[in-house]
Design a protein around this motif. Structure first.
Motif, PDB file in Angstrom:
ATOM      1  N   GLU A   1       0.837  -1.204   0.000  1.00  0.00           N
ATOM      2  CA  GLU A   1       0.000   0.000   0.000  1.00  0.00           C
ATOM      3  C   GLU A   1       0.869   1.251   0.000  1.00  0.00           C
ATOM      4  O   GLU A   1       1.926   1.282   0.629  1.00  0.00           O
ATOM      5  CB  GLU A   1      -0.923   0.043   1.228  1.00  0.00           C
ATOM      6  CG  GLU A   1      -2.056  -0.963   1.190  1.00  0.00           C
ATOM      7  CD  GLU A   1      -3.095  -0.711   2.264  1.00  0.00           C
ATOM      8  OE1 GLU A   1      -3.198   0.448   2.727  1.00  0.00           O
ATOM      9  OE2 GLU A   1      -3.802  -1.660   2.645  1.00  0.00           O
TER      10      GLU A   1
ATOM     11  N   ILE B   1      -0.709   9.909  -8.869  1.00  0.00           N
ATOM     12  CA  ILE B   1      -1.463   8.658  -9.017  1.00  0.00           C
ATOM     13  C   ILE B   1      -1.134   7.984 -10.340  1.00  0.00           C
ATOM     14  O   ILE B   1      -1.008   6.755 -10.411  1.00  0.00           O
ATOM     15  CB  ILE B   1      -2.975   8.928  -8.888  1.00  0.00           C
ATOM     16  CG1 ILE B   1      -3.289   9.430  -7.472  1.00  0.00           C
ATOM     17  CG2 ILE B   1      -3.777   7.664  -9.172  1.00  0.00           C
ATOM     18  CD1 ILE B   1      -4.719   9.886  -7.277  1.00  0.00           C
TER      19      ILE B   1
ATOM     20  N   LEU C   1       1.974   6.131  -9.881  1.00  0.00           N
ATOM     21  CA  LEU C   1       1.826   4.925  -9.068  1.00  0.00           C
ATOM     22  C   LEU C   1       1.057   3.813  -9.782  1.00  0.00           C
ATOM     23  O   LEU C   1       1.134   2.653  -9.368  1.00  0.00           O
ATOM     24  CB  LEU C   1       1.108   5.261  -7.758  1.00  0.00           C
ATOM     25  CG  LEU C   1       1.829   6.234  -6.819  1.00  0.00           C
ATOM     26  CD1 LEU C   1       0.920   6.601  -5.649  1.00  0.00           C
ATOM     27  CD2 LEU C   1       3.127   5.637  -6.309  1.00  0.00           C
TER      28      LEU C   1
ATOM     29  N   VAL D   1      -3.547   2.260  -3.495  1.00  0.00           N
ATOM     30  CA  VAL D   1      -3.247   3.651  -3.174  1.00  0.00           C
ATOM     31  C   VAL D   1      -4.374   4.209  -2.319  1.00  0.00           C
ATOM     32  O   VAL D   1      -5.543   4.151  -2.694  1.00  0.00           O
ATOM     33  CB  VAL D   1      -3.091   4.499  -4.452  1.00  0.00           C
ATOM     34  CG1 VAL D   1      -2.709   5.935  -4.092  1.00  0.00           C
ATOM     35  CG2 VAL D   1      -2.044   3.888  -5.372  1.00  0.00           C
TER      36      VAL D   1
ATOM     37  N   SER E   1      -5.448   7.620   0.381  1.00  0.00           N
ATOM     38  CA  SER E   1      -5.123   9.038   0.469  1.00  0.00           C
ATOM     39  C   SER E   1      -5.814   9.686   1.652  1.00  0.00           C
ATOM     40  O   SER E   1      -6.891   9.273   2.073  1.00  0.00           O
ATOM     41  CB  SER E   1      -5.552   9.734  -0.830  1.00  0.00           C
ATOM     42  OG  SER E   1      -5.413  11.133  -0.728  1.00  0.00           O
TER      43      SER E   1
END
Length: 613
Positions: free
Chosen positions: A196, A213, A216, A223, A225
């Motif tokens: 993660e 993002i 990633l 992910v 936030s």
């Protein structure tokens, strides 16, 4: 801990004497009893008073360590006074070393008492380490450090590293955790089994968040936030503040500040009615309208379940100065609408009631025409008859050069309002926009469900594209557009760039920490299958029929000048449509839709369930 502290204190004071005299030393006589009994007798009450035994070992932090320093300092001071008195009273031969022993004892006691608790914390944290998720925090700023503190007190997460774009922080350590470049993420995933990434930069603009993002995306990590600065409540960050990064974070845009005067123009202190109040758009309209403080908010829907849900939600907001009414009924029932408009003297209507699911309407053509066209006509006529000031139709990009019955019916509904607006006191307008995220029947909830079930994700065509907008943004623009209406206006919302649905599916898979399963990656997690275009579906949506558009005060709202039919011509078509609906004549119904909307190019043959070719 009482017993452990007592043993440690005895060991420390004897070690202090030994260090001072240079060899192992065990006090004798009266001094021995002073050492054995005084240390724990003096220390334990002080430690209790400073709360050392109330602290939970697993969650010990700086405040607890500072309390230990204060408690041990007071203990060492009291013990030193006692030591001097003993040496003085009994004329021992060690009175000249007592002062040095006090200092050594103080330092060693801090190390022993504090160190024992830190070792205990480490052992307890390691106990559940096998079950913890290895994570990386993206952002070594204030929010990232606070989140790191929260993670250290959790049994669910284990910090692997900080990632930050600030070159000045790279190579440094925060709370014992290294700060590395984002280009080291692949190595961390491989070596430390990171699953993660926690994005902890609340001040990011949407464009900056999207860039991170996107970076990633290729990695098989989930992910999550922290909310934006405006969403974060003041106070210490909690792990519960984390949320999964969704496709909304990628597709949404930095919003344009709304015009507060426009927002309240047709709503504040007025009687406002929303048809289709329980739907995706209708319910959000109700939420935002309530916040603008109307006098009365009338919720109108034919679905008992949907109406109950939105009414309950709005009542729980607690705005007692706004009367919220829930009324069941169909938009095709003129008498019901007439009674409501007369009883409550409605000023503004937002007409969101419609059948909008393309394949569903293709299978139920007559009902689509009845609800979307004649429902709009009935509402509009009732509004005119009862002096409603403003009437706003929620339209769709599928009304532009439609390839399906749903889009054609919405374009006819637009034509109805354009025609009725001529010489009418009620200001009619319509707002046209594309797909909204997470609305009922949209692909995003479907894809979420398919990913949860392990796939496959179904996409109709590799090249199909759609416009997307968040529901709150669309509704806020609808309210402003309606306030700018002069009569017969067709407003078009700036939807940004169209999104390829295949790309959308792939992004959602990756954002879930999974991999796309295809020929290049046969060991992936989720497969994407292509099912072919459904009846009435087209590859690309459009927002404008012609090119004659003008700007408004809001850069996200355009005004389109589009062709319309004279009321006499449209009325003839509507009369024939009504007859075709009543008789179930599917062929005639389609011919009339094509006549009313010349741009209607059906993508499929008639697929109505009741149609017999």
């Amino acid at each position: 801990m009482l017993f452990v502290d007592s043993v440690l204190l005895l060991a420390v004071i004897m070690l202090s004497f030994s260090i001072r005299v240079g060899h192992f030393y065990l006090p004798e006589g009266v001094l021995f009893y002073w050492v054995v009994f005084s240390a724990p007798i003096v220390a334990i009450p002080i430690f209790v008073r400073f709360g050392l035994y109330r602290a939970v070992i697993r969650y010990i932090g700086f405040k607890e360590l500072w309390a230990i320093v204060q408690a041990v300092s007071l203990y060492a001071l009291v013990l030193g006074v006692i030591g001097y008195r003993v040496a003085d009273w009994y004329m021992t031969d060690v009175d000249n070393v007592v002062s040095s022993v006090i200092l050594i004892n103080w330092l060693l006691a801090i190390i022993a008492i504090g160190g024992s608790r830190m070792i205990g914390r480490w052992l307890l944290s390691e106990t559940g380490s096998r079950k913890r998720t290895n994570v990386v925090i993206y952002g070594a700023g204030s929010a990232g450090r606070q989140l790191s503190n929260a993670l250290t007190q959790s049994n669910d997460y284990k910090m692997a590293a900080f990632i930050d774009n600030n070159a000045a922080l790279l190579g440094q350590s925060i709370h014992g955790i290294n700060v590395v470049s984002r280009h080291d993420l692949g190595r961390l995933i491989e070596k430390k089994n990171v699953t993660e990434v926690l994005l902890a930069i609340p001040s990011l603009t949407r464009a900056e968040r999207n860039e991170i993002i996107h970076f990633l995306e290729p990695y098989s990590v989930l992910v999550r936030s922290l909310p934006s600065v405006s969403e974060l409540a003041q106070g210490k960050l909690r792990i519960a503040d984390l949320r999964d990064v969704t496709i909304k974070d990628l597709l949404g845009r930095d919003s344009v500040a709304p015009n507060s005067d426009l927002l309240g123009l047709n709503i504040a202190n007025k009687v406002v009615m929303v048809t289709g109040a329980g739907g995706s758009i209708g319910s959000e309209l109700c939420r935002q309208i309530l916040a603008l403080k109307p006098q009365v908010l009338v919720l109108f829907d034919q679905s008992e379940f949907a109406l109950y849900g939105i009414h309950k939600e709005l009542i729980n907001v607690g705005m007692t100065n706004v009367q919220i009414l829930q009324l069941l009924g169909s938009v095709t029932n003129y008498k019901r609408l007439s009674h409501i408009l007369q009883r409550f003297d409605v000023n503004t209507i937002y007409h969101a009631a419609a059948y909008k699911h393309v394949p569903m309407v293709e299978s139920n053509n007559a009902e689509g025409v009845s609800n979307n066209i004649f429902g709009t006509l009935t509402c509009a006529q009732a509004a005119i008859d009862h002096g409603v000031d403003t009437f706003v139709l929620i339209s769709t990009d599928k009304a532009v050069r439609p390839t399906n019955t749903m889009g054609a019916t919405k374009r006819v509904a637009e034509l109805v309002l354009q025609t009725l607006a001529v010489g009418c006191n009620t200001r009619f307008s319509m707002v046209r926009f594309g797909n909204v995220l997470n609305s009922s029947g949209s692909v995003i909830p479907l894809f979420k469900e398919q990913i949860k079930e392990g796939g496959p994700i179904t996409v109709t065509d590799p090249e199909i594209q759609r416009y997307f907008m968040t529901i709150p943004e669309a509704v806020e623009l609808v309210i402003q557009a309606g306030a700018m209406a002069e009569g017969g206006d067709v407003f078009v919302l700036d939807m940004g760039e169209p999104v390829r649905i295949l790309d959308l599916a792939q992004k959602m898979i990756r954002l879930s920490g999974l991999q796309v399963k295809d020929k290049l990656n046969p060991n992936g997690d989720i497969e994407i299958k292509f099912t072919g275009l459904r009846p009435g579906e087209k590859l690309y949506e459009e927002l404008l029929i012609g090119g004659n558009v003008s700007k408004t005060n809001n850069p996200m709202i355009l005004r389109a000048e589009e062709e319309m039919l004279a009321w006499g011509d449209l009325k003839l078509i509507l009369d024939e449509l009504e007859q075709a609906v009543d008789s179930g004549d599917q062929v005639k119904l389609r011919q009339l839709l094509i006549k009313a909307v010349p741009g209607f190019k059906p993508q499929s043959l008639i697929t109505d369930i009741l149609y017999e070719a």
